[in-house]
Enzyme design. Sequence first.
Site, short mmCIF file in Angstrom:
data_model
loop_
_atom_site.label_atom_id
_atom_site.label_comp_id
_atom_site.label_asym_id
_atom_site.label_seq_id
_atom_site.Cartn_x
_atom_site.Cartn_y
_atom_site.Cartn_z
N CYS A 10 -23.13 49.68 -84.93
CA CYS A 10 -24.09 50.00 -86.00
C CYS A 10 -22.74 50.20 -86.91
O CYS A 10 -21.73 50.70 -86.41
CB CYS A 10 -24.80 50.63 -85.68
SG CYS A 10 -25.67 50.61 -84.68
N ASN A 24 -24.34 56.12 -84.33
CA ASN A 24 -23.68 54.36 -83.20
C ASN A 24 -23.50 54.79 -82.04
O ASN A 24 -22.63 55.62 -81.88
CB ASN A 24 -22.50 53.75 -84.66
CG ASN A 24 -22.11 52.54 -83.19
OD1 ASN A 24 -22.36 52.44 -82.82
ND2 ASN A 24 -20.77 52.45 -83.66
N GLU A 68 -12.01 28.15 -76.08
CA GLU A 68 -12.14 28.74 -77.97
C GLU A 68 -12.72 28.37 -78.87
O GLU A 68 -13.66 28.31 -79.57
CB GLU A 68 -11.24 29.64 -78.98
CG GLU A 68 -10.42 29.87 -79.74
CD GLU A 68 -11.48 30.94 -80.00
OE1 GLU A 68 -12.22 31.92 -78.83
OE2 GLU A 68 -11.45 32.00 -81.09
N LYS A 118 -16.15 29.11 -80.86
CA LYS A 118 -16.52 29.29 -82.73
C LYS A 118 -17.59 28.22 -83.28
O LYS A 118 -18.28 28.80 -83.83
CB LYS A 118 -15.17 28.66 -82.82
CG LYS A 118 -14.46 29.44 -83.80
CD LYS A 118 -13.71 30.63 -83.91
CE LYS A 118 -14.42 31.92 -83.10
NZ LYS A 118 -13.97 33.38 -82.30
N GLU A 167 -21.15 30.08 -81.71
CA GLU A 167 -21.74 30.54 -82.15
C GLU A 167 -21.54 30.96 -83.55
O GLU A 167 -22.56 32.15 -84.21
CB GLU A 167 -20.44 32.41 -82.21
CG GLU A 167 -19.23 32.26 -82.62
CD GLU A 167 -18.49 32.96 -82.18
OE1 GLU A 167 -18.12 34.79 -81.56
OE2 GLU A 167 -16.68 33.05 -82.49
N LYS A 179 -19.33 42.68 -85.04
CA LYS A 179 -18.12 42.03 -85.11
C LYS A 179 -17.59 43.25 -83.91
O LYS A 179 -16.50 43.13 -83.55
CB LYS A 179 -17.53 42.58 -86.07
CG LYS A 179 -16.26 42.77 -86.17
CD LYS A 179 -15.95 41.42 -86.64
CE LYS A 179 -14.09 40.89 -86.62
NZ LYS A 179 -13.56 39.81 -85.69
C1 F6R Z 1 -15.43 35.39 -80.79
C2 F6R Z 1 -15.73 36.47 -80.89
C3 F6R Z 1 -15.96 37.83 -79.73
C4 F6R Z 1 -14.87 39.33 -79.48
C5 F6R Z 1 -14.61 39.78 -78.62
C6 F6R Z 1 -14.26 41.38 -77.98
O1 F6R Z 1 -15.38 34.69 -81.90
O2 F6R Z 1 -14.92 37.77 -82.05
O3 F6R Z 1 -16.17 37.32 -78.84
O4 F6R Z 1 -13.77 38.57 -79.50
O5 F6R Z 1 -16.75 40.52 -78.36
O6 F6R Z 1 -13.63 41.92 -79.31
P1 F6R Z 1 -12.71 42.92 -78.86
O7 F6R Z 1 -11.80 41.76 -79.40
O8 F6R Z 1 -12.99 43.37 -80.84
O9 F6R Z 1 -12.32 43.43 -78.27
#
Ligand code: F6R
Length: 612
Positions: free
Chosen positions: A2, A99, A485, A489, A492, A607
């Site tokens: 959040c 959050n 990867e 991509k 998702e 994100k």
């Molecule tokens: C895919 C993506 C996710 C992140 C994962 C880890 O495009 O972005 O698979 O890589 O959620 O996130 P971080 O790198 O922020 O720990």
Amino acid sequence: MCGIVAYLGPKQAYPILINGLRRLEYRGYDSAGVALLNSKLNVYKTKGKVADLEEFVRDVDISGTIGIAHTRWATHGEPNYANAHPHFSQSKNIALIHNGIIENYAPLRKELETRGYKFESNTDTEVLTNLIEDIKINENVSLFEAVRIALNQVIGAYAIVVIDANDPNSLIAARKGSPLVIGIGKDDYFVASDATPIIEHTKNVVYLDEEEIALIKRDSDLKIKTIRNKEKTPYIQALEMNLSALEKGGFEHFMLKEIYEQPSSIRDSMRGRLHAEAGSVSLGGIIDYEQKMVNASRIIIVACGTSWHAGLVGEYLFEDIARIPVEVEYASEFRYRNPVIYESDVVIAISQSGETADTLAAIELAKSKGATILGICNVVGSSIARATHAGSYTHAGPEIGVASTKAFTAQVTLLTLMALRMAQLKGTLTKSRFIQLLHEMERIPEKVQKTLEVSKKVIEIAEQFKDVRNFLYLGRGYNFPVALEGALKLKEISYIHAEGYPAAEMKHGPIALIDEEMPVVFIATNKGTYDKVVSNIQEVKARKGKVIAIVTEGDVTVRGMADYVIEIPETEEMFVPLLATIPLQKLSYHIAVMRGCNVDQPRNLAKSVTVE
Ligand code: F6R
């Protein structure tokens, strides 16, 4: 997860809050809400995106110089009006945004219900709001003290901001496990999940630490205590981020902008670290731990998702050129597997956001066993960056598109530098070979630039395959993580089912999927196991599969067999992932756009994943 934003100062809060929510929307986008205090505390919230909230408040009173706002990624309860934040307490005297996850919300809720509280939502957040109210009334304490006492009863993760209907001059903010930043303006305060909503107002920020609680008061200095009641002195830092980094800069989507930023983001990751002329690599952030790495019995890389794929590239790099054994672990599995961890282990945690709950927990576990923990993070000051003993930032700049692109190549860049540095210290490469590699690495940004110029071909392929239901991605060696990867991509952002496999594994199962409908993307560059990959392509062609191949410029063998080829510049095998990834990102992007998908905010994703 959040996104949280809050404001207290002389200006009207609503425009600042809504603008902040737009910047934070990448963190979650299934409902949004705002609480504004003027003569009355008004809460407005709605299912949907921030734009829906703006529509919703068109005809209501949005005045007030203090307020809190939230954009949600559902954990407890479906995304609807009742579960959206802010949550009122029963008396409507307190409103709260949150959050994270309160793990023991069920017994707390039961206890509150026996005391007469009724709940309007299924959320853990409403439980916390009423717990605070209950403590405030029954213990007859200030709101700050009630929040502090309540947080001592809570198990789980939280970043919260609390507003009191009877106090138009104060906000209370606290965090554990989820990030929270306080911006300090000339005569105003801003609170947010990350610095992006703050940067246009002030560059002075305080990152709250674990279990810290802040009293933010109009015309007063910021006060911070721990939830165990220990006073802390706020440490004010200057943000280095630029506002332009947060805008789309003429691109249709953030993801596309971030794909095109890669020549400069990779260069930024190398800046001041790669010295080809001097024949050396220096990584200031981990300098004190280099000998530990040299002497490590092994390196364990922990990460999730795309960062885990970067970790796999790291495994090939460290083993290949520095001869250090590496294990790459999904953080979520590692933390619950009772893993064997030695004090001589070096753990590298990779995370773009620096907030991923599983990666954070894996770090804490490895730390408790005495291992040395190094971080590779993009977000400066993030929880993972601070939980590690040392680390290096990727310096890719803010990544707003939910699907990671430039953060991935920056992580791979940094792992490459680390492996080269280890090779230098251990003497596992000859001096001339080492210097040759450094010179080639220096040319990677310009080769990435060249790779970005293949748009026409990629669009043609996207047009051809945008309606298929399945894709297979195959690669070997350094190109195996690239295949994973590429598949991630695509799935998702376009919602097409895609699998990544080591090319040789195909014959042990996935080959059954191949028919004339099945597009198979091969990363078939001209080094390493090229000949073997050529055989794998033949196996697919023999079954009438459609082959899309990423090849090295000038390749003729694969060109003669594949249905479509995309050329990338010639480079050393260990640098190929930095180039081969680019057309795969673009292929996913164009397919997703052609399918009408929201590429920057794909469904069900967020994100930063600050819950398990
Ligand atoms: C895919 C993506 C996710 C992140 C994962 C880890 O495009 O972005 O698979 O890589 O959620 O996130 P971080 O790198 O922020 O720990």
